[in-house]
Design a protein around this motif. Sequence first.
Motif, mmCIF file in Angstrom:
data_model
loop_
_atom_site.group_PDB
_atom_site.id
_atom_site.type_symbol
_atom_site.label_atom_id
_atom_site.label_comp_id
_atom_site.label_asym_id
_atom_site.label_seq_id
_atom_site.Cartn_x
_atom_site.Cartn_y
_atom_site.Cartn_z
ATOM 1 N N ALA A 13 0.827 -1.209 0.000
ATOM 2 C CA ALA A 13 0.000 0.000 0.000
ATOM 3 C C ALA A 13 0.858 1.255 0.000
ATOM 4 C CB ALA A 13 -0.919 -0.004 1.213
ATOM 5 N N VAL A 14 0.252 2.323 -0.499
ATOM 6 C CA VAL A 14 0.931 3.623 -0.553
ATOM 7 C C VAL A 14 0.329 4.525 0.533
ATOM 8 C CG1 VAL A 14 1.378 5.643 -1.993
ATOM 9 C CG2 VAL A 14 1.303 3.357 -3.033
ATOM 10 N N PRO A 15 1.152 4.983 1.488
ATOM 11 C CA PRO A 15 0.607 5.785 2.590
ATOM 12 C C PRO A 15 0.568 7.276 2.281
ATOM 13 C CG PRO A 15 2.921 5.307 3.020
ATOM 14 C CD PRO A 15 2.616 4.744 1.647
ATOM 15 N N LEU A 16 -0.546 7.911 2.604
ATOM 16 C CA LEU A 16 -0.687 9.356 2.436
ATOM 17 C C LEU A 16 -1.340 9.876 3.728
ATOM 18 C CD1 LEU A 16 -0.340 11.633 0.237
ATOM 19 C CD2 LEU A 16 -2.726 11.246 -0.325
ATOM 20 N N PRO A 17 -0.524 9.988 4.788
ATOM 21 C CA PRO A 17 -1.118 10.302 6.100
ATOM 22 C C PRO A 17 -1.497 11.774 6.244
ATOM 23 C CG PRO A 17 1.238 9.921 6.316
ATOM 24 C CD PRO A 17 0.925 9.828 4.853
ATOM 25 N N ILE A 18 -2.319 12.243 5.338
ATOM 26 C CA ILE A 18 -2.766 13.636 5.355
ATOM 27 C C ILE A 18 -4.286 13.623 5.477
ATOM 28 C CG2 ILE A 18 -2.879 15.785 4.012
ATOM 29 C CD1 ILE A 18 -0.296 14.822 2.586
ATOM 30 N N GLY A 125 -8.192 3.880 14.795
ATOM 31 C CA GLY A 125 -7.152 3.034 15.398
ATOM 32 C C GLY A 125 -6.531 2.099 14.372
ATOM 33 N N PHE A 126 -7.393 1.470 13.557
ATOM 34 C CA PHE A 126 -6.883 0.535 12.551
ATOM 35 C C PHE A 126 -6.101 1.281 11.468
ATOM 36 C CE2 PHE A 126 -7.141 -2.727 9.159
ATOM 37 C CZ PHE A 126 -6.689 -3.818 9.890
ATOM 38 N N LEU A 127 -6.570 2.485 11.145
ATOM 39 C CA LEU A 127 -5.861 3.293 10.151
ATOM 40 C C LEU A 127 -4.429 3.570 10.643
ATOM 41 C CD1 LEU A 127 -6.239 4.857 7.420
ATOM 42 C CD2 LEU A 127 -6.660 6.884 8.799
ATOM 43 N N ASN A 128 -4.307 3.904 11.919
ATOM 44 C CA ASN A 128 -2.978 4.134 12.503
ATOM 45 C C ASN A 128 -2.119 2.881 12.442
ATOM 46 O OD1 ASN A 128 -3.010 6.816 13.067
ATOM 47 N ND2 ASN A 128 -3.888 6.542 15.121
ATOM 48 N N GLU A 129 -2.752 1.743 12.728
ATOM 49 C CA GLU A 129 -2.028 0.463 12.660
ATOM 50 C C GLU A 129 -1.479 0.231 11.253
ATOM 51 O OE1 GLU A 129 -3.280 -3.561 14.221
ATOM 52 O OE2 GLU A 129 -4.827 -2.307 15.175
ATOM 53 N N ILE A 130 -2.297 0.570 10.258
ATOM 54 C CA ILE A 130 -1.871 0.391 8.866
ATOM 55 C C ILE A 130 -0.675 1.297 8.560
ATOM 56 C CG2 ILE A 130 -2.524 0.655 6.435
ATOM 57 C CD1 ILE A 130 -5.401 -0.022 7.215
ATOM 58 N N PHE A 131 -0.814 2.584 8.930
ATOM 59 C CA PHE A 131 0.293 3.524 8.692
ATOM 60 C C PHE A 131 1.569 3.034 9.388
ATOM 61 C CE2 PHE A 131 -2.910 7.128 7.901
ATOM 62 C CZ PHE A 131 -2.636 7.180 6.543
ATOM 63 N N GLU A 132 1.411 2.565 10.610
ATOM 64 C CA GLU A 132 2.559 2.090 11.401
ATOM 65 C C GLU A 132 3.202 0.870 10.726
ATOM 66 O OE1 GLU A 132 5.305 2.661 13.972
ATOM 67 O OE2 GLU A 132 3.622 4.059 13.739
ATOM 68 N N ALA A 133 2.353 -0.038 10.256
ATOM 69 C CA ALA A 133 2.868 -1.258 9.614
ATOM 70 C C ALA A 133 3.667 -0.902 8.353
ATOM 71 C CB ALA A 133 1.706 -2.191 9.270
ATOM 72 N N PHE A 142 -1.286 -6.308 2.254
ATOM 73 C CA PHE A 142 -2.642 -6.193 2.785
ATOM 74 C C PHE A 142 -3.574 -7.017 1.906
ATOM 75 C CE2 PHE A 142 -0.274 -2.470 3.873
ATOM 76 C CZ PHE A 142 -0.638 -2.198 5.187
ATOM 77 N N GLU A 143 -4.635 -7.540 2.539
ATOM 78 C CA GLU A 143 -5.644 -8.223 1.732
ATOM 79 C C GLU A 143 -6.982 -7.513 1.921
ATOM 80 O OE1 GLU A 143 -6.145 -12.681 1.753
ATOM 81 O OE2 GLU A 143 -8.233 -12.100 2.154
ATOM 82 N N VAL A 144 -7.597 -7.153 0.810
ATOM 83 C CA VAL A 144 -8.932 -6.554 0.874
ATOM 84 C C VAL A 144 -9.901 -7.513 0.195
ATOM 85 C CG1 VAL A 144 -10.389 -4.600 0.212
ATOM 86 C CG2 VAL A 144 -8.001 -4.207 0.850
ATOM 87 N N ASN A 145 -10.797 -8.093 1.019
ATOM 88 C CA ASN A 145 -11.747 -9.076 0.527
ATOM 89 C C ASN A 145 -13.151 -8.485 0.616
ATOM 90 O OD1 ASN A 145 -13.623 -11.253 0.386
ATOM 91 N ND2 ASN A 145 -11.969 -12.689 0.865
ATOM 92 N N LEU A 146 -13.714 -8.155 -0.528
ATOM 93 C CA LEU A 146 -15.024 -7.497 -0.556
ATOM 94 C C LEU A 146 -16.125 -8.469 -0.155
ATOM 95 C CD1 LEU A 146 -16.946 -5.170 -1.177
ATOM 96 C CD2 LEU A 146 -16.775 -5.735 -3.599
ATOM 97 N N GLN A 147 -16.021 -9.720 -0.617
ATOM 98 C CA GLN A 147 -17.030 -10.717 -0.280
ATOM 99 C C GLN A 147 -17.189 -10.819 1.239
ATOM 100 O OE1 GLN A 147 -18.892 -12.573 -2.676
ATOM 101 N NE2 GLN A 147 -20.094 -12.866 -0.819
ATOM 102 N N LYS A 148 -16.031 -10.908 1.927
ATOM 103 C CA LYS A 148 -16.060 -11.032 3.397
ATOM 104 C C LYS A 148 -16.096 -9.675 4.095
ATOM 105 C CE LYS A 148 -13.412 -15.346 3.632
ATOM 106 N NZ LYS A 148 -12.022 -15.828 3.758
#
Lengths: 197, 465
Positions: A13-18, A125-133, A142-148
């Motif tokens: 993923a590409v982070p844009l923490p703005i 909180g999860f957004l911060n976790e993503i940025f931190e990761a 990252f996995e984005v599963n729309l079905q689930k």
Amino acid sequence: MGIAKFVTIQSTAVPLPIENVDTDQIIPARFLKATTRDGFGENLFRDWRFNEENEPIKDFVLNDSTYKGKILVAGKNFGSGSSREHAAWAVHDYGFKVVVSSFFADIFKNNALNNGLLPVQVTAGFLNEIFEAIKQDPTTKFEVNLQKQSIIISSLGAREHFDINPYKKECLLNGFDDIDYLLNIKDKIEAFEQARV
Amino acid sequence: MSKTLFDKIWDEHVVTEIEGGPDVLYIDKHLIHEVTSPQAFGGIEKRGISVFRPDRVVATPDHNVPTINQHLPIKDELSRFQVNKLTENCERHDIQLYGLNHPYQGIVHVIGPQLGITQPGMTIVCGDSHTSTHGAFGSVAFGIGTSEVEMVLATQCVMQPKPKKMRITVDGKLGKGVTAKDVVLYIISKVTASGGTGYFVEFAGSAIKSLSMEGRMTVCNMSIEMGARGGLIAPDETTFEYIKGKEFAPKGADFDKAVEAWKLLFSDEDAVFDKEIAFDAADIEPMITYGTNPGMGTKVNGSVPSLNEISEGNRNSFSKAMNYMDLKPGEALIGKKIDYVFVGSCTNGRIEDLREVANFVRGKRKASGVTAWIVPGSKQVEKQAHEEGITEILEEAGFQLRQPGCSACLAMNEDKVPTGKYAVSTSNRNFEGRQGPGARTMLASPLTAAAVAVKGEIVDPREVL
């Protein structure tokens, strides 16, 4: 006519923490003169990406080869401002399939969904976790599963459920198009008009 | 069951509800312009279908038109192509177009109300977020994207999830020098640029009711700047008086009949809103923005917030904005040198706005360091300004009066504020680069803008009235 079916995405993923990234930043007005939907990716985040001499601004994330992928992760209230669908076209045309944020502006969200670009709204909180990761390791997948309706930070196994309107989910998974749906109920629309007269 | 004004209008336009999905909403009026419509026409042509109800569509070029020499072919090739495309599409699909040299041309949200196209109880959409302007008449009006423009061209319907409802009440009497623009900038500064997201906002209270139609349009226009889907105000005598006699308004007995129906458009006393906020008019002072979203505003005689007034989570964005604006946390705004003044846009480009500026600058002269642009919202506003002698007053004061269009509000045409320059603008957005790459925008009322143009620096209009 339909749009491309949305399949599960596994990507960095590409982070844009703005925060409050408005559509004038995503695609400035002077690039809205086209009469087709193509090619807007070239000017995505134009004035953050290039200086006045059209040279890439080195410290902007899209110019940093450390970060790439089909997922854009941005601060809260992404896509505020103008209704220009060109913003969704630009993000999609650049190669992103998913935008993650803790909050999306309404019109941008609709525009994204109408173009097969999935807006994934997560908790702050999860957004911060993503940025931190990503900060710890830019190759984090990252996995984005729309079905689930789930987004997973693969290396950590951290997962969050996201909401989506069930109708829109079906549209994205099957590549259905709203206009086809509406054209199919044209008799209902005509009956509605008749009843109002 | 008691209903809000919004529910009354929305529910009456629902063709069908999709289970677990959005409503199919019938649209009474569809306004289109050159920038967000070409791909939609391309779409329906690709499907091999025609425009479903061309008599419900009205078109005008505004976003991308020059504001000088409009009688000549447009110089910029891409702009010319886009404006010509609108003309072609309207001809091909039998849509009423008010083209560049038509006496009704203008910013789409200025001409709708002015021509009596906008009426209470209607659903109105346009591929432009400031469609919320029309809510001032007690209509449900909101901006849509191009795929949705295509949807409305194809079926006269749009699929929308029903938003939540918020009521913002402003009671009391507005002070001297405090205008509708100050009211809405104040509200946004309190609610924040995202505080209205997911909601449709009804503006109510004695201070709102005291506003003219022009003032109400300014307030509703900027509902999107707090993220709201739209804003609306219950119609009353002020509304009916404004509509009466307008070109496309009902006439004679039809008008009286229409007014009877419009009088039913209000929120029932016990109607429930998802959120209610109240403000006291006495707390509102002339406002100005200092940052890069419309929520970053303060009273004109105030200061940029200091860092410790900003919550930790917002400090990065705040610092980024300060850096872009070249302002220091805690800095006072009064006395700040200004290079450009822009009066115009769908927010403040109406005749009343021009009158306000003319009244203030009559017999005065703009400061020598300031470039002052006045861009009327429509050809009709321009004509009226000539007839009322406003043009002369403004020219004598050294203002450049240009021709109608969106102009420097979004700087799609040549009307750009140069990099690094400060502009006090009566428009609606102070985003980075909005008025040109590197331009530094500070939003304010026409009165404040006029006072700034004369003084050459930020000034409290109450001090010079």
